[in-house]
Write a protein that holds these residues in place. Structure first.
Motif, PDB file in Angstrom:
ATOM      1  N   VAL A  24       7.186  87.847  21.258  1.00 40.90           N
ATOM      2  CA  VAL A  24       5.776  87.502  21.354  1.00 40.90           C
ATOM      3  C   VAL A  24       5.519  86.990  22.767  1.00 40.90           C
ATOM      4  CG1 VAL A  24       5.463  86.985  18.915  1.00 40.90           C
ATOM      5  CG2 VAL A  24       6.203  85.163  20.455  1.00 40.90           C
ATOM      6  N   PRO A  25       4.298  87.128  23.286  1.00 40.79           N
ATOM      7  CA  PRO A  25       4.002  86.604  24.623  1.00 40.79           C
ATOM      8  C   PRO A  25       4.204  85.093  24.668  1.00 40.79           C
ATOM      9  CG  PRO A  25       2.254  88.064  23.855  1.00 40.79           C
ATOM     10  CD  PRO A  25       3.147  87.816  22.684  1.00 40.79           C
ATOM     11  N   SER A  26       4.439  84.579  25.863  1.00 45.33           N
ATOM     12  CA  SER A  26       4.672  83.147  26.015  1.00 45.33           C
ATOM     13  C   SER A  26       3.525  82.316  25.462  1.00 45.33           C
ATOM     14  CB  SER A  26       4.885  82.810  27.499  1.00 45.33           C
ATOM     15  OG  SER A  26       6.093  83.360  27.968  1.00 45.33           O
ATOM     16  N   SER A  27       2.280  82.785  25.641  1.00 44.04           N
ATOM     17  CA  SER A  27       1.131  82.028  25.148  1.00 44.04           C
ATOM     18  C   SER A  27       1.177  81.872  23.634  1.00 44.04           C
ATOM     19  CB  SER A  27      -0.171  82.703  25.569  1.00 44.04           C
ATOM     20  OG  SER A  27      -0.214  84.045  25.068  1.00 44.04           O
ATOM     21  N   VAL A  28       1.583  82.933  22.934  1.00 44.81           N
ATOM     22  CA  VAL A  28       1.706  82.878  21.484  1.00 44.81           C
ATOM     23  C   VAL A  28       2.881  81.986  21.085  1.00 44.81           C
ATOM     24  CG1 VAL A  28       2.133  84.241  19.394  1.00 44.81           C
ATOM     25  CG2 VAL A  28       0.652  85.144  21.201  1.00 44.81           C
ATOM     26  N   TYR A  29       3.976  82.090  21.826  1.00 47.00           N
ATOM     27  CA  TYR A  29       5.149  81.288  21.508  1.00 47.00           C
ATOM     28  C   TYR A  29       4.869  79.800  21.695  1.00 47.00           C
ATOM     29  CZ  TYR A  29      10.061  80.240  20.876  1.00 47.00           C
ATOM     30  OH  TYR A  29      11.250  79.768  20.375  1.00 47.00           O
ATOM     31  N   ILE A  30       4.127  79.462  22.728  1.00 50.06           N
ATOM     32  CA  ILE A  30       3.738  78.068  22.932  1.00 50.06           C
ATOM     33  C   ILE A  30       2.974  77.547  21.724  1.00 50.06           C
ATOM     34  CG2 ILE A  30       2.207  76.553  24.269  1.00 50.06           C
ATOM     35  CD1 ILE A  30       2.955  78.304  26.735  1.00 50.06           C
ATOM     36  N   ASP A  31       2.012  78.330  21.247  1.00 50.96           N
ATOM     37  CA  ASP A  31       1.235  77.914  20.071  1.00 50.96           C
ATOM     38  C   ASP A  31       2.129  77.768  18.846  1.00 50.96           C
ATOM     39  OD1 ASP A  31      -1.160  77.762  21.414  1.00 50.96           O
ATOM     40  OD2 ASP A  31      -1.863  79.750  20.799  1.00 50.96           O
ATOM     41  N   MET A  32       3.057  78.698  18.665  1.00 52.83           N
ATOM     42  CA  MET A  32       3.941  78.655  17.504  1.00 52.83           C
ATOM     43  C   MET A  32       4.782  77.380  17.503  1.00 52.83           C
ATOM     44  SD  MET A  32       6.833  81.427  16.306  1.00 52.83           S
ATOM     45  CE  MET A  32       8.152  80.798  17.339  1.00 52.83           C
ATOM     46  N   VAL A  33       5.396  77.073  18.645  1.00 52.08           N
ATOM     47  CA  VAL A  33       6.240  75.882  18.733  1.00 52.08           C
ATOM     48  C   VAL A  33       5.401  74.619  18.611  1.00 52.08           C
ATOM     49  CG1 VAL A  33       7.785  74.577  20.249  1.00 52.08           C
ATOM     50  CG2 VAL A  33       8.018  77.064  20.061  1.00 52.08           C
ATOM     51  N   TYR A  34       4.234  74.621  19.232  1.00 56.84           N
ATOM     52  CA  TYR A  34       3.327  73.474  19.136  1.00 56.84           C
ATOM     53  C   TYR A  34       3.030  73.145  17.677  1.00 56.84           C
ATOM     54  CZ  TYR A  34      -0.986  70.722  19.663  1.00 56.84           C
ATOM     55  OH  TYR A  34      -1.958  69.747  19.571  1.00 56.84           O
ATOM     56  N   HIS A  35       2.617  74.151  16.925  1.00 57.75           N
ATOM     57  CA  HIS A  35       2.214  73.902  15.538  1.00 57.75           C
ATOM     58  C   HIS A  35       3.411  73.590  14.644  1.00 57.75           C
ATOM     59  CE1 HIS A  35      -2.027  74.623  16.048  1.00 57.75           C
ATOM     60  NE2 HIS A  35      -1.753  75.711  16.749  1.00 57.75           N
ATOM     61  N   LEU A  36       4.556  74.169  14.935  1.00 53.62           N
ATOM     62  CA  LEU A  36       5.757  73.834  14.183  1.00 53.62           C
ATOM     63  C   LEU A  36       6.056  72.340  14.323  1.00 53.62           C
ATOM     64  CD1 LEU A  36       9.060  75.884  14.239  1.00 53.62           C
ATOM     65  CD2 LEU A  36       9.078  73.403  14.267  1.00 53.62           C
ATOM     66  N   CYS A  37       6.048  71.861  15.566  1.00 50.77           N
ATOM     67  CA  CYS A  37       6.346  70.441  15.799  1.00 50.77           C
ATOM     68  C   CYS A  37       5.218  69.548  15.294  1.00 50.77           C
ATOM     69  CB  CYS A  37       6.587  70.207  17.280  1.00 50.77           C
ATOM     70  SG  CYS A  37       8.066  71.016  17.912  1.00 50.77           S
ATOM     71  N   ASP A  38       3.986  69.999  15.424  1.00 45.47           N
ATOM     72  CA  ASP A  38       2.852  69.218  14.934  1.00 45.47           C
ATOM     73  C   ASP A  38       2.948  69.013  13.424  1.00 45.47           C
ATOM     74  OD1 ASP A  38       0.306  67.906  15.430  1.00 45.47           O
ATOM     75  OD2 ASP A  38      -0.616  69.584  14.378  1.00 45.47           O
ATOM     76  N   CYS A  39       3.387  70.032  12.699  1.00 44.20           N
ATOM     77  CA  CYS A  39       3.578  69.893  11.246  1.00 44.20           C
ATOM     78  C   CYS A  39       4.623  68.831  10.934  1.00 44.20           C
ATOM     79  CB  CYS A  39       3.997  71.233  10.641  1.00 44.20           C
ATOM     80  SG  CYS A  39       2.702  72.478  10.574  1.00 44.20           S
ATOM     81  N   LEU A  40       5.704  68.816  11.712  1.00 49.86           N
ATOM     82  CA  LEU A  40       6.756  67.834  11.477  1.00 49.86           C
ATOM     83  C   LEU A  40       6.277  66.416  11.773  1.00 49.86           C
ATOM     84  CD1 LEU A  40       9.732  69.831  13.008  1.00 49.86           C
ATOM     85  CD2 LEU A  40       9.399  69.300  10.582  1.00 49.86           C
ATOM     86  N   LEU A  41       5.512  66.244  12.856  1.00 45.55           N
ATOM     87  CA  LEU A  41       4.959  64.927  13.145  1.00 45.55           C
ATOM     88  C   LEU A  41       3.969  64.495  12.078  1.00 45.55           C
ATOM     89  CD1 LEU A  41       4.346  65.058  17.019  1.00 45.55           C
ATOM     90  CD2 LEU A  41       6.133  63.807  15.803  1.00 45.55           C
ATOM     91  N   THR A  42       3.148  65.417  11.613  1.00 45.93           N
ATOM     92  CA  THR A  42       2.181  65.107  10.564  1.00 45.93           C
ATOM     93  C   THR A  42       2.881  64.681   9.287  1.00 45.93           C
ATOM     94  OG1 THR A  42       0.559  66.646  11.496  1.00 45.93           O
ATOM     95  CG2 THR A  42       0.291  66.047   9.171  1.00 45.93           C
ATOM     96  N   ALA A  43       4.045  65.273   9.014  1.00 39.11           N
ATOM     97  CA  ALA A  43       4.813  64.914   7.821  1.00 39.11           C
ATOM     98  C   ALA A  43       5.513  63.575   7.970  1.00 39.11           C
ATOM     99  CB  ALA A  43       5.841  66.000   7.524  1.00 39.11           C
TER     100      ALA A  43
END
Length: 275
Positions: free
Chosen positions: A82-101
């Motif tokens: 995936v392009p870097s821009s998409v990968y940034i979003d993917m990792v961002y939201h993955l970590c954001d879910c963990l912080l939210t939990a």
């Protein structure tokens, strides 16, 4: 502890501030003619499993995330990227879910170099968006950087880990020898006479050089993959895993202040300070 084996009540009742969430991030991409396209994910997944096995009460291991930022390999068949821009979003939201939990320590365990810059950007954005919180740590780093000392082994005949090289070849030979074709093990790299740029990993690079990967090597592999052996791979994985365990133990002890009051020069949330 493996994240995918837990039930919802396990996560709800967990003492999350005592856990280090380890997120292995790999790739599916070509690794020369001799290694499988899953090389990065195979190695990173193994290192993650060894960290969790050594620290089962500290580590919460996520599944290997095999989709990576590998567009620089698309000229060679095999990459799923995936392009870097998409990968940034993917990792961002993955970590954001963990912080939210409620988790407070997240380490991105990289086993693919192309994920490095996007992961840094994702964590930087998330830290700024969560700047009102003082109770978490976000870290990212490739195993080759965190365990740099462990990779300096007398058994190795080349200076540094690169791509589909002696090091990666040896580790896959140890883990999945049936997937390695040593008759096809061949590396090649553009030669540059410089004290500042060493594309083949013969020395540290002082600058980042933008160049298509296929311009560096016509065979898709760097270094001297023909020098790899299963025994070298065994030694490397053991040494790397031990140093990675040491890092995670260190990371688990890092302390942070709990509020802006701990930082007298920080603007209060309602002070109108720059954000």
């Amino acid at each position: 502890m493996k994240y995918w084996e837990l039930k919802r009540p396990d996560i709800e009742q967990m003492q999350k501030d005592e856990k280090v969430v380890v997120v292995p991030l790999g790739s599916i991409e070509q690794h020369g003619a001799h290694l499988p396209i899953m090389t990065d994910s195979l190695i990173g997944g193994e290192i993650g499993e060894r960290i969790e096995a050594a620290l089962p009460d500290t580590v919460l291991l996520l599944p290997m995330q095999w989709l990576g930022a590998s567009h620089h390999h698309l000229q060679f068949p095999g990459a799923i990227s995936v392009p870097s821009s998409v990968y940034i979003d993917m990792v961002y939201h993955l970590c954001d879910c963990l912080l939210t939990a409620g988790f407070r320590r997240i380490y991105l365990l990289l086993s693919h170099g192309g994920n490095d810059v996007p992961c840094r950007e994702a964590l930087n954005r998330l830290a700024l968006d969560r700047r009102d919180r003082y109770d978490y740590w976000l870290a990212s780093g490739g195993y080759w950087a965190v365990a740099e000392e462990a990779l300096r082994r007398p058994e190795m005949e080349t200076a540094r880990l690169t791509h589909a090289c002696e090091y990666e070849t040896a580790m896959v030979q140890h883990l999945r020898p049936e997937l390695v074709d040593m008759d096809q093990a061949q590396g090649h790299c553009l030669e540059v006479e410089s004290r500042y740029f060493h594309p083949n990993g013969d020395g540290p690079n002082k600058v980042h050089v933008a160049i298509p990967f296929e311009h560096l090597t016509g065979v898709g592999a760097l270094g001297r993959p023909e020098l790899g052996t299963p025994e070298k791979g065994r030694i490397l994985l053991q040494a790397v895993a031990e140093q990675m365990v040491d890092f995670v133990q260190d990371f688990s002890r890092w302390k942070r202040g709990g509020s802006p009051a701990d930082f007298p020069f920080a603007p209060a949330p309602d002070s109108g300070g720059a954000r």
